[in-house]
Design a protein around this motif. Structure first.
Motif, mmCIF file in Angstrom:
data_model
loop_
_atom_site.group_PDB
_atom_site.id
_atom_site.type_symbol
_atom_site.label_atom_id
_atom_site.label_comp_id
_atom_site.label_asym_id
_atom_site.label_seq_id
_atom_site.Cartn_x
_atom_site.Cartn_y
_atom_site.Cartn_z
ATOM 1 N N THR A 1 0.802 -1.225 0.000
ATOM 2 C CA THR A 1 0.000 0.000 0.000
ATOM 3 C C THR A 1 0.839 1.282 0.000
ATOM 4 N N ASN A 2 2.089 1.207 0.395
ATOM 5 C CA ASN A 2 2.969 2.375 0.325
ATOM 6 C C ASN A 2 3.105 2.805 -1.138
ATOM 7 N N PRO A 3 3.031 4.101 -1.449
ATOM 8 C CA PRO A 3 3.039 4.516 -2.856
ATOM 9 C C PRO A 3 4.271 4.090 -3.646
ATOM 10 N N GLU A 4 5.459 4.176 -3.039
ATOM 11 C CA GLU A 4 6.664 3.742 -3.766
ATOM 12 C C GLU A 4 6.658 2.235 -3.989
ATOM 13 N N ASP A 5 6.229 1.477 -2.975
ATOM 14 C CA ASP A 5 6.150 0.019 -3.132
ATOM 15 C C ASP A 5 5.132 -0.348 -4.203
ATOM 16 N N PHE A 6 3.978 0.341 -4.191
ATOM 17 C CA PHE A 6 2.944 0.067 -5.181
ATOM 18 C C PHE A 6 3.471 0.366 -6.584
ATOM 19 N N TRP A 7 4.135 1.509 -6.727
ATOM 20 C CA TRP A 7 4.690 1.856 -8.039
ATOM 21 C C TRP A 7 5.648 0.767 -8.519
ATOM 22 N N GLU A 8 6.540 0.314 -7.639
ATOM 23 C CA GLU A 8 7.559 -0.653 -8.044
ATOM 24 C C GLU A 8 6.980 -2.044 -8.280
ATOM 25 N N LYS A 9 6.135 -2.515 -7.367
ATOM 26 C CA LYS A 9 5.715 -3.921 -7.392
ATOM 27 C C LYS A 9 4.446 -4.172 -8.193
ATOM 28 N N HIS A 10 3.581 -3.159 -8.300
ATOM 29 C CA HIS A 10 2.345 -3.348 -9.062
ATOM 30 C C HIS A 10 2.388 -2.701 -10.444
ATOM 31 N N LEU A 11 3.128 -1.632 -10.602
ATOM 32 C CA LEU A 11 3.178 -0.946 -11.898
ATOM 33 C C LEU A 11 4.459 -1.296 -12.658
ATOM 34 N N TRP A 12 5.600 -0.899 -12.108
ATOM 35 C CA TRP A 12 6.852 -1.129 -12.832
ATOM 36 C C TRP A 12 7.068 -2.621 -13.093
ATOM 37 N N ASP A 13 6.888 -3.447 -12.079
ATOM 38 C CA ASP A 13 7.139 -4.883 -12.237
ATOM 39 C C ASP A 13 6.203 -5.478 -13.292
ATOM 40 N N SER A 14 4.926 -5.077 -13.260
ATOM 41 C CA SER A 14 3.967 -5.579 -14.249
ATOM 42 C C SER A 14 4.414 -5.246 -15.663
ATOM 43 N N LEU A 15 4.846 -4.007 -15.871
ATOM 44 C CA LEU A 15 5.176 -3.550 -17.214
ATOM 45 C C LEU A 15 6.568 -3.977 -17.657
ATOM 46 N N ARG A 16 7.460 -4.213 -16.705
ATOM 47 C CA ARG A 16 8.795 -4.699 -17.081
ATOM 48 C C ARG A 16 8.696 -6.052 -17.786
ATOM 49 N N GLY A 17 7.762 -6.875 -17.368
ATOM 50 C CA GLY A 17 7.615 -8.192 -17.992
ATOM 51 C C GLY A 17 7.136 -8.138 -19.425
ATOM 52 N N ILE A 18 6.473 -7.044 -19.808
ATOM 53 C CA ILE A 18 5.963 -6.906 -21.172
ATOM 54 C C ILE A 18 6.631 -5.727 -21.879
ATOM 55 N N LYS A 19 7.868 -5.480 -21.542
ATOM 56 C CA LYS A 19 8.621 -4.360 -22.131
ATOM 57 C C LYS A 19 8.570 -4.397 -23.652
ATOM 58 N N PHE A 20 8.666 -5.579 -24.223
ATOM 59 C CA PHE A 20 8.682 -5.708 -25.687
ATOM 60 C C PHE A 20 7.350 -5.292 -26.298
ATOM 61 N N LEU A 21 6.256 -5.405 -25.555
ATOM 62 C CA LEU A 21 4.954 -4.972 -26.059
ATOM 63 C C LEU A 21 4.800 -3.460 -25.971
ATOM 64 N N ILE A 22 5.337 -2.891 -24.914
ATOM 65 C CA ILE A 22 5.206 -1.446 -24.719
ATOM 66 C C ILE A 22 5.955 -0.691 -25.809
ATOM 67 N N SER A 23 7.086 -1.255 -26.250
ATOM 68 C CA SER A 23 7.833 -0.615 -27.337
ATOM 69 C C SER A 23 7.227 -0.941 -28.695
#
Length: 253
Positions: free
Chosen positions: A52-74
């Motif tokens: 629930t901490n904003p930095e933890d949420f950013w890293e673990k729910h947003l960044w981590d989610s999107l890092r796995g699909i980096k090739f799709l985002i590009s």
């Protein structure tokens, strides 16, 4: 806690650009913040996440989610541009919506099916999708072993996402039956041993797939060890897979 006391997520534009070669638009930043707010509100009644901490949420729910699909985002799948290509994604064991909801927010021309066996979590997701105006997302209450046997879902998806809570071999058994030939399963994992990789190679071969690549990286704030396994569907999955509920986890291939 009043809604006005819910913190703002960090923007981390330099980290997005450095690690994903991509930056969210102002509209996507607003969506991220809205998702965070809705999950914090939902957490008051439901056990959605301990993060629930904003930095933890950013890293673990947003960044981590999107890092796995980096090739799709590009906007690339191999050498093919996917700008005008519809992509079907399924997220197994989605919980509060990760990685599927962040994926839906940033991947062009995709539809995302969020699957979880807990009806309360799916009801929560159904309640927030209109507020996020995510018309490309729907949610399904089902066990991973069961949805993989349903004709309307089996061998119909381009991408299957799963955060590995069971063994990697079990995750392969959950995801590969759902993929079209040529589709890709992405298994999000923390630590990964050589033994697990060997076991997964054997399982994937039985399921009509191959391990295309394994990426190891560290999260940008907590420096946690992370892996993503990319499994390519190259043949048909035998009809006996996935096995009955509970069996893949109890007796991995």
């Amino acid at each position: 806690m009043n809604d006005s006391t819910i913190s703002c997520l960090p923007q981390m534009m330099d980290i997005w650009e450095k690690t994903l070669e991509w930056k969210p638009s102002p509209q996507q930043q607003e969506l991220f913040q809205s998702l965070y707010k809705l999950i914090i509100q939902g957490n008051r009644q439901l056990n959605l996440t301990r993060i629930t901490n904003p930095e933890d949420f950013w890293e673990k729910h947003l960044w981590d989610s999107l890092r796995g699909i980096k090739f799709l985002i590009s906007q690339k799948i191999g050498e093919e541009s996917v700008d005008n290509q519809a992509i079907t994604i399924i997220d197994l064991g989605t919980g509060a919506g990760s990685p599927g909801i962040p994926a839906a927010m940033v991947v062009k021309n995709c539809t995302v099916n969020l699957v979880d066996s807990t009806k309360k979590k799916i009801n929560f997701i159904d309640s927030i999708l209109p507020q996020l105006q995510l018309n490309n997302v729907f949610a399904t209450t089902c066990r991973a072993e069961e949805i993989g046997r349903e004709n309307q879902h089996r061998e119909t998806y381009d991408i299957a996402l799963i955060r590995a809570v069971a063994s990697v071999s079990a995750c392969a058994e959950y995801t590969l039956p759902l993929l079209k030939q040529g589709g890709l399963a992405i298994i999000y994992r923390g630590n990964l041993t050589d033994e697990e990789i060997t076991n997964t190679e054997n399982a994937v071969q039985q399921l009509g797939g191959v391990i295309e690549s394994i990426e190891q990286f560290n999260t940008p704030i907590s420096n946690s060890d992370r892996h993503c396994l990319y499994l390519r569907k190259v043949g048909s999955t035998p009809a006996k897979f996935p096995r009955s509920v509970g069996v893949p986890a109890q007796r991995p291939l």
